[in-house]
Design a protein around this motif. Structure first.
Motif, mmCIF file in Angstrom:
data_model
loop_
_atom_site.group_PDB
_atom_site.id
_atom_site.type_symbol
_atom_site.label_atom_id
_atom_site.label_comp_id
_atom_site.label_asym_id
_atom_site.label_seq_id
_atom_site.Cartn_x
_atom_site.Cartn_y
_atom_site.Cartn_z
ATOM 1 N N SER A 3 0.821 -1.206 0.000
ATOM 2 C CA SER A 3 0.000 0.000 0.000
ATOM 3 C C SER A 3 0.853 1.254 0.000
ATOM 4 O O SER A 3 0.394 2.332 -0.377
ATOM 5 N N ARG A 4 2.106 1.124 0.414
ATOM 6 C CA ARG A 4 2.982 2.287 0.510
ATOM 7 C C ARG A 4 3.534 2.666 -0.854
ATOM 8 O O ARG A 4 3.940 1.819 -1.647
ATOM 9 N N LYS A 5 3.548 3.973 -1.126
ATOM 10 C CA LYS A 5 4.022 4.456 -2.415
ATOM 11 C C LYS A 5 5.487 4.872 -2.326
ATOM 12 O O LYS A 5 5.986 5.217 -1.264
ATOM 13 N N LEU A 6 6.172 4.810 -3.466
ATOM 14 C CA LEU A 6 7.593 5.118 -3.552
ATOM 15 C C LEU A 6 7.788 6.625 -3.663
ATOM 16 O O LEU A 6 7.236 7.263 -4.564
ATOM 17 N N LEU A 7 8.558 7.173 -2.747
ATOM 18 C CA LEU A 7 8.772 8.622 -2.685
ATOM 19 C C LEU A 7 9.966 8.994 -3.555
ATOM 20 O O LEU A 7 11.114 8.759 -3.177
ATOM 21 N N VAL A 322 0.511 9.294 -12.092
ATOM 22 C CA VAL A 322 1.767 8.700 -11.607
ATOM 23 C C VAL A 322 1.581 8.200 -10.173
ATOM 24 O O VAL A 322 2.040 7.110 -9.817
ATOM 25 N N ASN A 323 0.891 8.991 -9.367
ATOM 26 C CA ASN A 323 0.625 8.621 -7.983
ATOM 27 C C ASN A 323 -0.178 7.329 -7.916
ATOM 28 O O ASN A 323 0.073 6.453 -7.078
ATOM 29 N N GLN A 324 -1.154 7.195 -8.801
ATOM 30 C CA GLN A 324 -1.969 5.976 -8.831
ATOM 31 C C GLN A 324 -1.157 4.754 -9.225
ATOM 32 O O GLN A 324 -1.528 3.617 -8.895
ATOM 33 N N GLU A 325 -0.044 4.996 -9.897
ATOM 34 C CA GLU A 325 0.869 3.917 -10.269
ATOM 35 C C GLU A 325 1.855 3.589 -9.145
ATOM 36 O O GLU A 325 2.747 2.760 -9.308
ATOM 37 N N GLY A 326 1.715 4.273 -8.000
ATOM 38 C CA GLY A 326 2.529 3.959 -6.837
ATOM 39 C C GLY A 326 3.784 4.785 -6.676
ATOM 40 O O GLY A 326 4.644 4.444 -5.860
ATOM 41 N N ILE A 327 3.905 5.871 -7.435
ATOM 42 C CA ILE A 327 5.096 6.716 -7.395
ATOM 43 C C ILE A 327 4.689 8.156 -7.082
ATOM 44 O O ILE A 327 3.743 8.681 -7.691
ATOM 45 N N ILE A 328 5.391 8.789 -6.163
ATOM 46 C CA ILE A 328 5.124 10.196 -5.842
ATOM 47 C C ILE A 328 6.246 11.044 -6.428
ATOM 48 O O ILE A 328 7.423 10.872 -6.092
ATOM 49 N N SER A 353 15.721 -0.707 -9.295
ATOM 50 C CA SER A 353 14.293 -1.027 -9.226
ATOM 51 C C SER A 353 13.450 0.234 -9.037
ATOM 52 O O SER A 353 12.374 0.375 -9.641
ATOM 53 N N ASP A 354 13.941 1.157 -8.198
ATOM 54 C CA ASP A 354 13.226 2.423 -7.987
ATOM 55 C C ASP A 354 13.136 3.212 -9.289
ATOM 56 O O ASP A 354 12.091 3.790 -9.621
ATOM 57 N N LEU A 355 14.250 3.266 -10.022
ATOM 58 C CA LEU A 355 14.284 4.023 -11.276
ATOM 59 C C LEU A 355 13.364 3.383 -12.320
ATOM 60 O O LEU A 355 12.650 4.084 -13.050
ATOM 61 N N LEU A 356 13.387 2.053 -12.402
ATOM 62 C CA LEU A 356 12.507 1.364 -13.352
ATOM 63 C C LEU A 356 11.035 1.615 -13.024
ATOM 64 O O LEU A 356 10.226 1.890 -13.917
#
Length: 386
Positions: A3-7, A322-328, A353-356
């Motif tokens: 549930s947590r998004k990548l900052l 983008v946020n809905q895709e899990g990235i802030i 992995s973060d960059l991808l």
């Protein structure tokens, strides 16, 4: 499903789990022997990371702006002349801070997305004598990287104190404070140093300390006055307790852990990793057909990037997708251009992995909002560089 998004903003960043664990331990006294050792070691490690072995480190509860404020308050007296090299929002902020302490400020402002040439800086230094020169190593508003080494050389040549605002560069971009003759390097904990927000960090050269000691008027900022903080820092360096204001104990414990991880990785390895991340992101953005706010590769930061939106793209909708895709991601910061660009932070513990995931989310958001491109062309560039 996570549930947590990548900052992926320019701070706060993603923090190492070992650092976060330090925030969860029971808070010890600031005079506990173990904490005194931790504070002492943190000061030592700061000088190692800033590459200024003879410098004086400061760890103070506050923000990056406080670190900027401290350098200005302690080195400027009313009537002193200061030169600000501005590459964006935070350069202009430094001019305002300096004016609060009575400095007569001149600003050399770069063209948007570029740096001020060394020739132009030297011409100004020849034209007028200054006590202080400030510049933002990486301006978070523009993702522009300044030539810190060359500016340090000019400062020494013209006998002017140099202050490097490294809030968005320390522990990501190469800095050799002592070798490059930079008098103050400052930063904040929540960027590439890799600690949750709340610490103002600063290393002053012996030259800067001497200038402070030669003041003829009191420092016009009580909390930031080095008169109050120097005895505390020196005491902790000597593994003795001292008090002016209660330190942010858990943050200092987390700072020691993060600095240990940075040193363990190796500074050159860390700088190279950030360079690869920066190049990979820029290559991915270019492959997608988007422009960058920074003018060219030479002035592009490795800690963050500032891509331009495609024409007719709604910024709010794009960032929401983008946020809905899990990235802030972060929107633009320059008031006059905030709807023209967005910002990607890629500093600290960021990995392939973060960059991808980030570029994948950007590709999806572009496509879902009407922008045509070959799906996967951006992520392919990340794989190519890693």
């Amino acid at each position: 499903m996570k549930s947590r998004k990548l900052l992926m903003i320019p701070g706060p960043i993603e923090f190492e789990s070992e650092v976060l664990q330090c925030m969860a331990i029971p808070t010890p006294s600031h005079v506990d022997p173990d904490f005194i050792d931790t504070f002492s070691n943190s000061l030592k490690l700061m000088k190692e990371v800033f590459q200024c072995p003879s410098g004086q480190a400061f760890i103070v509860a506050g923000t990056g702006t406080l670190a900027m404020d401290m350098a200005a308050a302690n080195l400027i007296e009313a009537g002193d002349k200061a030169l600000v090299i501005s590459t964006g929002y935070f350069g202009l902020r430094y001019a305002e801070i300096l004016k609060r302490y009575g400095a007569e400020v001149d600003i050399l402002e770069a063209e948007l997305g570029d740096i001020v040439s060394m020739e132009r800086i030297e011409q100004q230094l020849k034209f007028k004598s200054y006590k202080l020169l400030t510049f933002t190593h990486v301006d978070t508003s523009t993702a522009v990287l300044n030539d810190a080494k060359s500016i340090g050389t000019l400062g020494k040549k013209h006998k002017v104190l140099t202050v490097l605002d490294g809030v968005c560069s320390v522990a990501a971009e190469e800095i050799k404070q002592e070798e490059w003759d930079i008098d103050v390097v400052l930063t904040a904990s929540q960027k590439a140093v890799g600690v949750p927000p709340g610490l103002a960090l600063l290393v002053a050269s012996q030259n800067a300390i001497k200038a402070f000691e030669q003041r003829t008027s009191p420092v016009a900022n009580y909390y930031g006055d080095w008169t109050n903080w120097l005895p505390v820092m020196k005491a902790y360096e000597d593994r003795k307790a001292s008090y002016f204001g209660t330190p942010a104990v858990n943050l200092v414990i987390a700072l020691e852990k993060s600095l240990q991880l940075i040193v363990k990785e190796g500074l050159d390895n860390r700088f190279n990793r950030h360079q690869r991340a920066g190049k990979a992101i820029r290559a991915a953005i270019e492959a997608l057909g988007l422009g960058m706010l920074s003018k060219n590769e030479q002035v592009s930061a490795n800690a963050l990037s500032a891509p331009l939106y495609p024409s007719q793209m709604d910024p709010a909708t794009f960032l929401q997708t983008v946020n809905q895709e899990g990235i802030i991601l972060a929107g633009g910061l320059l008031p006059e251009l905030k709807n023209n660009y967005f910002r990607i932070g890629h500093m600290g513990s960021v990995n392939k992995s973060d960059l991808l995931a980030t570029i994948g989310a950007i590709e999806t958001a572009l496509m879902n909002n009407g922008y045509s491109h070959e799906l996967g062309i951006g992520t392919a560039q990340i794989l190519k560089h890693f």
